[in-house]
Structures are given as structure tokens and as C-alpha cells.
Design a protein around this motif. Sequence first.
Motif, PDB file in Angstrom:
ATOM      1  N   VAL A  53     -59.537 -34.413  62.375  1.00 32.06           N
ATOM      2  CA  VAL A  53     -58.349 -35.249  62.561  1.00 32.06           C
ATOM      3  C   VAL A  53     -58.673 -36.654  63.069  1.00 32.06           C
ATOM      4  N   ASN A  54     -59.710 -36.802  63.856  1.00 28.81           N
ATOM      5  CA  ASN A  54     -60.026 -38.131  64.379  1.00 28.81           C
ATOM      6  C   ASN A  54     -61.482 -38.512  64.147  1.00 28.81           C
ATOM      7  N   THR A  55     -62.059 -37.971  63.059  1.00 28.83           N
ATOM      8  CA  THR A  55     -63.427 -38.303  62.656  1.00 28.83           C
ATOM      9  C   THR A  55     -63.419 -38.732  61.204  1.00 28.83           C
ATOM     10  N   PRO A  56     -63.610 -40.027  60.950  1.00 29.65           N
ATOM     11  CA  PRO A  56     -63.796 -41.137  61.898  1.00 29.65           C
ATOM     12  C   PRO A  56     -62.501 -41.417  62.694  1.00 29.65           C
ATOM     13  N   PRO A  57     -62.608 -42.163  63.792  1.00 32.72           N
ATOM     14  CA  PRO A  57     -61.414 -42.472  64.588  1.00 32.72           C
ATOM     15  C   PRO A  57     -60.351 -43.158  63.750  1.00 32.72           C
ATOM     16  N   ARG A  58     -59.131 -42.661  63.852  1.00 37.16           N
ATOM     17  CA  ARG A  58     -58.032 -43.253  63.085  1.00 37.16           C
ATOM     18  C   ARG A  58     -56.807 -43.510  63.968  1.00 37.16           C
ATOM     19  N   GLY A  59     -57.075 -43.746  65.267  1.00 35.76           N
ATOM     20  CA  GLY A  59     -55.991 -44.117  66.170  1.00 35.76           C
ATOM     21  C   GLY A  59     -55.137 -42.953  66.635  1.00 35.76           C
ATOM     22  N   ILE A  60     -55.696 -41.748  66.598  1.00 37.07           N
ATOM     23  CA  ILE A  60     -54.968 -40.568  67.085  1.00 37.07           C
ATOM     24  C   ILE A  60     -55.576 -40.194  68.428  1.00 37.07           C
ATOM     25  N   GLY A  61     -54.888 -40.531  69.503  1.00 37.05           N
ATOM     26  CA  GLY A  61     -55.421 -40.321  70.841  1.00 37.05           C
ATOM     27  C   GLY A  61     -55.321 -38.880  71.301  1.00 37.05           C
ATOM     28  N   GLU A  62     -55.988 -38.587  72.441  1.00 33.73           N
ATOM     29  CA  GLU A  62     -55.998 -37.232  72.994  1.00 33.73           C
ATOM     30  C   GLU A  62     -54.597 -36.798  73.413  1.00 33.73           C
ATOM     31  N   ARG A  63     -53.786 -37.729  73.889  1.00 31.46           N
ATOM     32  CA  ARG A  63     -52.416 -37.374  74.292  1.00 31.46           C
ATOM     33  C   ARG A  63     -51.612 -36.911  73.072  1.00 31.46           C
ATOM     34  N   ILE A 121     -52.871 -35.544  70.315  1.00 32.04           N
ATOM     35  CA  ILE A 121     -53.402 -34.234  69.928  1.00 32.04           C
ATOM     36  C   ILE A 121     -52.872 -33.145  70.850  1.00 32.04           C
ATOM     37  N   GLU A 122     -52.790 -33.445  72.133  1.00 30.83           N
ATOM     38  CA  GLU A 122     -52.282 -32.448  73.080  1.00 30.83           C
ATOM     39  C   GLU A 122     -50.808 -32.134  72.809  1.00 30.83           C
ATOM     40  N   THR A 123     -50.063 -33.148  72.393  1.00 32.28           N
ATOM     41  CA  THR A 123     -48.665 -32.909  72.020  1.00 32.28           C
ATOM     42  C   THR A 123     -48.578 -31.959  70.824  1.00 32.28           C
ATOM     43  N   VAL A 124     -49.465 -32.164  69.851  1.00 30.25           N
ATOM     44  CA  VAL A 124     -49.504 -31.288  68.679  1.00 30.25           C
ATOM     45  C   VAL A 124     -49.903 -29.869  69.088  1.00 30.25           C
ATOM     46  N   ARG A 125     -50.901 -29.755  69.976  1.00 33.16           N
ATOM     47  CA  ARG A 125     -51.325 -28.432  70.447  1.00 33.16           C
ATOM     48  C   ARG A 125     -50.180 -27.702  71.152  1.00 33.16           C
ATOM     49  N   ALA A 126     -49.467 -28.438  71.987  1.00 34.99           N
ATOM     50  CA  ALA A 126     -48.356 -27.825  72.729  1.00 34.99           C
ATOM     51  C   ALA A 126     -47.302 -27.295  71.768  1.00 34.99           C
ATOM     52  N   ARG A 127     -46.974 -28.046  70.732  1.00 31.14           N
ATOM     53  CA  ARG A 127     -45.992 -27.599  69.754  1.00 31.14           C
ATOM     54  C   ARG A 127     -46.510 -26.372  68.999  1.00 31.14           C
ATOM     55  N   SER A 128     -47.810 -26.394  68.690  1.00 28.13           N
ATOM     56  CA  SER A 128     -48.411 -25.257  67.991  1.00 28.13           C
ATOM     57  C   SER A 128     -48.303 -23.984  68.820  1.00 28.13           C
ATOM     58  N   ARG A 129     -48.576 -24.084  70.140  1.00 25.88           N
ATOM     59  CA  ARG A 129     -48.470 -22.909  71.019  1.00 25.88           C
ATOM     60  C   ARG A 129     -47.021 -22.474  71.170  1.00 25.88           C
ATOM     61  N   ARG A 130     -46.150 -23.443  71.322  1.00 22.74           N
ATOM     62  CA  ARG A 130     -44.734 -23.143  71.553  1.00 22.74           C
ATOM     63  C   ARG A 130     -44.100 -22.446  70.352  1.00 22.74           C
ATOM     64  N   GLY A 186     -40.107 -35.203  63.544  1.00 26.93           N
ATOM     65  CA  GLY A 186     -39.338 -35.392  64.767  1.00 26.93           C
ATOM     66  C   GLY A 186     -39.368 -36.824  65.264  1.00 26.93           C
ATOM     67  N   SER A 187     -39.000 -36.985  66.512  1.00 29.08           N
ATOM     68  CA  SER A 187     -38.899 -38.340  67.071  1.00 29.08           C
ATOM     69  C   SER A 187     -39.573 -38.459  68.437  1.00 29.08           C
ATOM     70  N   GLU A 188     -40.310 -37.418  68.850  1.00 25.48           N
ATOM     71  CA  GLU A 188     -40.946 -37.440  70.163  1.00 25.48           C
ATOM     72  C   GLU A 188     -42.121 -38.414  70.213  1.00 25.48           C
ATOM     73  N   LEU A 189     -42.917 -38.460  69.142  1.00 28.09           N
ATOM     74  CA  LEU A 189     -44.102 -39.319  69.132  1.00 28.09           C
ATOM     75  C   LEU A 189     -43.743 -40.770  68.852  1.00 28.09           C
ATOM     76  N   ALA A 190     -44.572 -41.660  69.371  1.00 35.33           N
ATOM     77  CA  ALA A 190     -44.395 -43.077  69.066  1.00 35.33           C
ATOM     78  C   ALA A 190     -44.692 -43.316  67.590  1.00 35.33           C
ATOM     79  N   GLY A 191     -44.096 -44.374  67.054  1.00 33.62           N
ATOM     80  CA  GLY A 191     -44.248 -44.649  65.627  1.00 33.62           C
ATOM     81  C   GLY A 191     -45.685 -44.799  65.201  1.00 33.62           C
ATOM     82  N   ARG A 192     -46.531 -45.426  66.029  1.00 36.50           N
ATOM     83  CA  ARG A 192     -47.930 -45.642  65.663  1.00 36.50           C
ATOM     84  C   ARG A 192     -48.668 -44.314  65.535  1.00 36.50           C
ATOM     85  N   SER A 193     -48.467 -43.415  66.502  1.00 36.40           N
ATOM     86  CA  SER A 193     -49.120 -42.111  66.461  1.00 36.40           C
ATOM     87  C   SER A 193     -48.627 -41.291  65.280  1.00 36.40           C
ATOM     88  N   ARG A 194     -47.319 -41.379  65.028  1.00 39.97           N
ATOM     89  CA  ARG A 194     -46.754 -40.620  63.907  1.00 39.97           C
ATOM     90  C   ARG A 194     -47.334 -41.112  62.580  1.00 39.97           C
TER      91      ARG A 194
END
Length: 371
Positions: A51-61, A63-72, A87-95
Motif C-alpha cells: 500500500v505504501n511501497t513506494p511511498p504514495r502519501g498514505i500515512g500510518e494514521r 492505515i490505522e484507520t483502515v485497520r480499525a474499520r477492518s476489525r470493526r 465515507g467521509s471520515e478521512l481527509a480528501g488527500r488521504s482518500r
Amino acid sequence: RLFEEQLLVAQIPYRVYGGLRFFDRAEVKDALAYLRLVANRHDDAAFERAVNTPPRGIGERTIETVRARSRRESTSLWDAVLGEIAGSELAGRSRNALRGFIETIEQLARDTRGLTMAEQFEQVIERAQLKAYYENDARGPSESRLENLEELVNVANRFVLTAEDRDAGLTELTAFLSAAALEAGEGEGEAWQPCVQLMSLHSAKGLEFPLVFVAGLEDGLFPSTKSLDEPGRLEEERRLAYVGITRARRKLVLSYAESRRIHGSENYNRPSRFLAELPRELLFEVRPRVQVTRPSGFGRDASQWLATRNQAHASIEVPSFRMGQRVQHARFGEGVVTDYEGAGAHARVQVNFEDEGAKWLVLAYANLTAL
């Protein structure tokens, strides 16, 4: 990589000294992760790696949001990303960054459909920009990492889907990925277990072994092409050759390839000049000469020490062919002579046939016709 492959086939335990086995290397795992996702979007481990190899502006925060949704929601990370994009939880850049990654994988799936394994890896390495990423990565030697990516394409090119794989319902891609996963966990000798040690010449400094094999003694490889034009570097590689030779306590085997496929093209190299510098009385060529003409450019010095010491060959007459010559076989059709071994009645050549692939044929009985 080829040594690893053959040791695995022969079930001979081995260790890579001072380095990682081929399928354990980061750049190889990165390329595999993309194709694992192409084969199965719900492979969470592959998603995390790619997902972030090479880096494409997807930060750890993010990814953690995605993990939390996956667990939930008890879903895969892939499905969780699709939910976050909608959805609308993530900022536009991350989305947008996540959407770009999803589109890259989907585009790869469309573009690689129907391609050979080697072509699929070429597409992944180019489309995911892995080559550019490692060229500019300061964390390790970029040249060896790029060579490993090229070797991965070569490995894929040699892969053959077995009847067992077909019976199990595996595609060529899923069978290759399964084999890669197994090889990443098998073949490694235990610390207490006698096994083959694979290492670079630099890693061998200070070590000794009863039996040592030094492979690839060809001008352009060892010594390298770069060092041939620089006297200082040539002398450095000569010292390195001395290091390799003196690692052997009892027996030393030196080898070179008469032809070598590099970057997709066949190369005919002359034996390393280091071989010609060794005392001839200390050398014994284990493979007798055969009646097949070697490529030009062998060099007088190298050919002198390569003179056959054992002349007790069978007197049977066999036809003579040169390396790279096109030949015709009554059953297999047209092909090219790529290798040979033995002498007299036992002389045989390897011919790469256009329709049948590579085959070894005994010259005395093959009835090959030169074209």
C-alpha cells in the motif's frame, strides 16, 4: 538464485551467509505483494506491504484507520479501504491516495490478464514504479536490488505449471506465488546442520572450508566489465580472487559459463584472465574437450591452460557443430546449439528447439543436420 533453486530441487539444505535468501529480500517481497493482491484482493499481508511501497502519501494514521474499520466490520483491509473511500471520515488527500492505490491494483489486474508470468512481473515492476523507487533509495545498494528484480522476472520466465497444480485448480500465478511462499520458508539449514554455504567473496573473508566452489569466472563478470578499464579496480578484483581461492583447505573448483543469459540476451564470454594467471601444473580440467567449436574471442592465454589433460577419449567419429549454430532434427525441428559436454561416444549437445524447447542429444545418434 539459480543455486538456491537447484539446491531446493535436490533437497540439499543450505544457508545464505551474510545475506538473505532470494525470496526473503525486500525488493522481491515488494514485487510479489503486488501480484498477490492481483490474485487475491483480500490478502491483508500483501496489502500492508504494497500500500505504501513506494511511498504514495498514505500515512500510518490513515492505515490505522483502515485497520480499525477492518476489525470493526470483520472485513479485509481491501474492503475496509473501499468503505473509507465511500465515507467521509478521512481527509480528501488521504482518500485520494487510497483511491489511487486501489486503481493501480485494478489496472494491473486488467493489464496482466493473459500475459506470461515474466510479462506480469515486468508490468508490476514498471507500473508500481519499483525500479525508480530502488534507484533512488539510499537505504541499500540499488544496483543489487535492481538485479534482484530482473532475476525475479527470469525466475518467472522459467516457471512451469505442473499437472498437480492444474489438478489443484491453481492458475500459473497462484501456483508461482505458492511456490515462492514455500521457498521463503524452506531449504534453510539449521545452525547445527551441515549444509551448503552460499556467500559472496567479500563475505568469505576470514573463513575456510574443506571444499570451495568459485563460480562465474568470466571476463566481464569476474573481473567485472567496469574494472577492465580501470587498473586500480582490476587489481582489487585480483586480490578478491585470491581471497576466494585461499578459502579452500583441501579442494577448489573454479567454473565459468561458456554462454550466459544477461538482461534477456545470450552472451559468450571468454574465461576470466585470473584463470590464465594460475600455474597450469596445478589445474585439472574435469570436463574433457568435445568436438564442438567454441565461440570466437576465447583468447590464446586462456585456451593454453584449458588444454585437455586426459586424451583417453573414445575413437568414435561424431559430427562437429559450433555454439550458436542452427541445426535440424527429424523429430524436433529447427533449433540452436547452446551447450555441450562429454567426448567420443558420450559427446552430447544441448539444442534449444523452436517448438520443443531445450533438449540434450547424444551426437553419435541424434542425426543433426547443420543449417
